[in-house]
Design an enzyme around this catalytic site. Structure first.
Site, mmCIF file in Angstrom:
data_model
loop_
_atom_site.group_PDB
_atom_site.id
_atom_site.type_symbol
_atom_site.label_atom_id
_atom_site.label_comp_id
_atom_site.label_asym_id
_atom_site.label_seq_id
_atom_site.Cartn_x
_atom_site.Cartn_y
_atom_site.Cartn_z
ATOM 1 N N LYS A 9 0.947 -1.499 -0.210
ATOM 2 C CA LYS A 9 0.051 -0.404 0.482
ATOM 3 C C LYS A 9 1.210 1.507 -0.166
ATOM 4 C CE LYS A 9 -3.912 -2.375 2.537
ATOM 5 N NZ LYS A 9 -4.302 -2.390 4.116
ATOM 6 N N TYR A 49 -12.098 -2.814 -2.544
ATOM 7 C CA TYR A 49 -12.972 -3.251 -1.207
ATOM 8 C C TYR A 49 -13.924 -2.909 -1.644
ATOM 9 C CZ TYR A 49 -7.917 -2.387 0.562
ATOM 10 O OH TYR A 49 -6.298 -2.476 0.562
ATOM 11 N N ASN A 112 -1.438 0.002 7.591
ATOM 12 C CA ASN A 112 -1.307 -1.240 8.002
ATOM 13 C C ASN A 112 -0.274 -2.456 6.499
ATOM 14 O OD1 ASN A 112 -3.617 -1.957 6.080
ATOM 15 N ND2 ASN A 112 -4.422 -3.774 7.750
ATOM 16 N N HIS A 115 -1.670 -5.531 1.338
ATOM 17 C CA HIS A 115 -2.817 -6.024 1.264
ATOM 18 C C HIS A 115 -2.957 -7.570 1.283
ATOM 19 C CE1 HIS A 115 -7.328 -7.430 0.074
ATOM 20 N NE2 HIS A 115 -5.990 -7.949 -1.112
ATOM 21 N N GLU A 126 -9.891 -10.661 -7.539
ATOM 22 C CA GLU A 126 -9.065 -9.565 -7.014
ATOM 23 C C GLU A 126 -7.820 -9.809 -8.476
ATOM 24 O OE1 GLU A 126 -7.130 -10.247 -2.761
ATOM 25 O OE2 GLU A 126 -9.208 -8.991 -2.489
HETATM 26 P P1 IDP Z 1 -7.590 -6.809 6.049
HETATM 27 O O1 IDP Z 1 -6.852 -6.237 4.977
HETATM 28 O O2 IDP Z 1 -6.894 -6.952 7.502
HETATM 29 O O3 IDP Z 1 -8.238 -7.934 5.516
HETATM 30 P P2 IDP Z 1 -10.068 -5.506 6.389
HETATM 31 O O4 IDP Z 1 -11.091 -5.344 7.699
HETATM 32 O O5 IDP Z 1 -10.487 -6.385 4.926
HETATM 33 O O6 IDP Z 1 -8.333 -5.877 6.690
HETATM 34 O O7 IDP Z 1 -10.136 -3.955 5.929
HETATM 35 C C1 IDP Z 1 -9.624 -3.847 4.757
HETATM 36 C C2 IDP Z 1 -8.498 -3.028 4.507
HETATM 37 O O8 IDP Z 1 -9.623 -1.718 5.215
HETATM 38 C C3 IDP Z 1 -7.590 -2.693 6.009
HETATM 39 O O9 IDP Z 1 -6.204 -3.373 5.463
HETATM 40 C C4 IDP Z 1 -7.194 -1.596 6.628
HETATM 41 O O10 IDP Z 1 -6.536 -0.851 5.995
HETATM 42 C C5 IDP Z 1 -8.335 -1.185 6.075
HETATM 43 N N1 IDP Z 1 -9.648 -1.129 7.662
HETATM 44 C C6 IDP Z 1 -10.022 -2.214 8.397
HETATM 45 N N2 IDP Z 1 -10.248 -1.477 9.217
HETATM 46 C C7 IDP Z 1 -10.922 -0.675 9.407
HETATM 47 C C8 IDP Z 1 -11.034 0.020 10.340
HETATM 48 O O11 IDP Z 1 -11.777 0.206 12.041
HETATM 49 N N3 IDP Z 1 -10.571 1.914 10.012
HETATM 50 C C9 IDP Z 1 -9.610 2.428 9.657
HETATM 51 N N4 IDP Z 1 -9.223 1.678 9.024
HETATM 52 C C10 IDP Z 1 -9.455 0.221 8.451
HETATM 53 MG MG MG Z 2 -9.406 -7.926 3.543
#
Ligand code: IDP
Ligand code: MG
Length: 151
Positions: A9, A49, A112, A115, A126
């Site tokens: 990212k 997303y 984070n 992905h 994807e």
């Molecule tokens: P993942 O990447 O671990 O699968 P997901 O729940 O699918 O997590 O969420 C997709 C992305 O959205 C996350 O990697 C993160 O960048 C962002 N995200 C998820 N939850 C939050 C939140 O509560 N606040 C801000 N960003 C979030």
């Molecule tokens: Mg996810």
């Protein structure tokens, strides 16, 4: 053999961690079958997303993913989807386990770093979203038996 999609990212690129992230995946024994570097447009970000549309963090997530270049790739290997997810760690970098990519380098829920597809169906969807079939390169890693014999 399984394939999974990764996105390094914008925070990963800005923090110059793309090499470190790819190094970890390669060292684990995963094979890079596709790789590109680009700026994500809003439409592609929304499609990627789509499952999060309507959630409170969706707009912020779209601004984030379109804010700068990303590295997108396809990795292949034994159980690649779960292997990558385990190497990423929990979504929230603040609580992700040390030793994972997010646990070692992120302290944020949103930023984070990487992905990874979360299952077989999402991996297929994807990979098709980000790559044309002919962009997936078919080749053998020399002496691969040393890496994944007996799987
Ligand atoms: P993942 O990447 O671990 O699968 P997901 O729940 O699918 O997590 O969420 C997709 C992305 O959205 C996350 O990697 C993160 O960048 C962002 N995200 C998820 N939850 C939050 C939140 O509560 N606040 C801000 N960003 C979030
Ligand atoms: Mg996810």
């Amino acid at each position: 053999m399984q394939r999974t999609l990764i996105i390094m990212k914008p925070d990963c690129v800005q923090r110059r961690l793309t090499g470190e992230v790819l190094r970890r995946f390669e060292a684990k024994g995963l094979k890079i079958v596709a790789l590109k570097f680009l700026k994500v447009d809003r439409a592609t970000g929304e499609r990627h997303y789509a499952e999060h549309k309507g959630k409170p963090f969706f707009e912020g997530l779209l601004s984030f993913i379109t804010s700068g270049p990303v590295g997108v790739g396809v990795l292949e290997g034994n159980d690649a989807i779960a292997v990558v997810r385990n190497m990423l760690g929990a979504t929230n970098g603040a609580s992700a386990a040390p030793g994972t990519i997010r646990g070692d380098f992120s302290i944020s829920k949103q930023n984070n770093l990487v992905h990874g597809s979360d299952g077989g169906e999402s991996a297929e969807r994807e990979i098709a979203l980000w790559f044309k079939p002919e962009e997936l390169v078919s080749y053998e890693i020399a002496a691969n038996d040393w890496v994944d014999a007996g799987v």
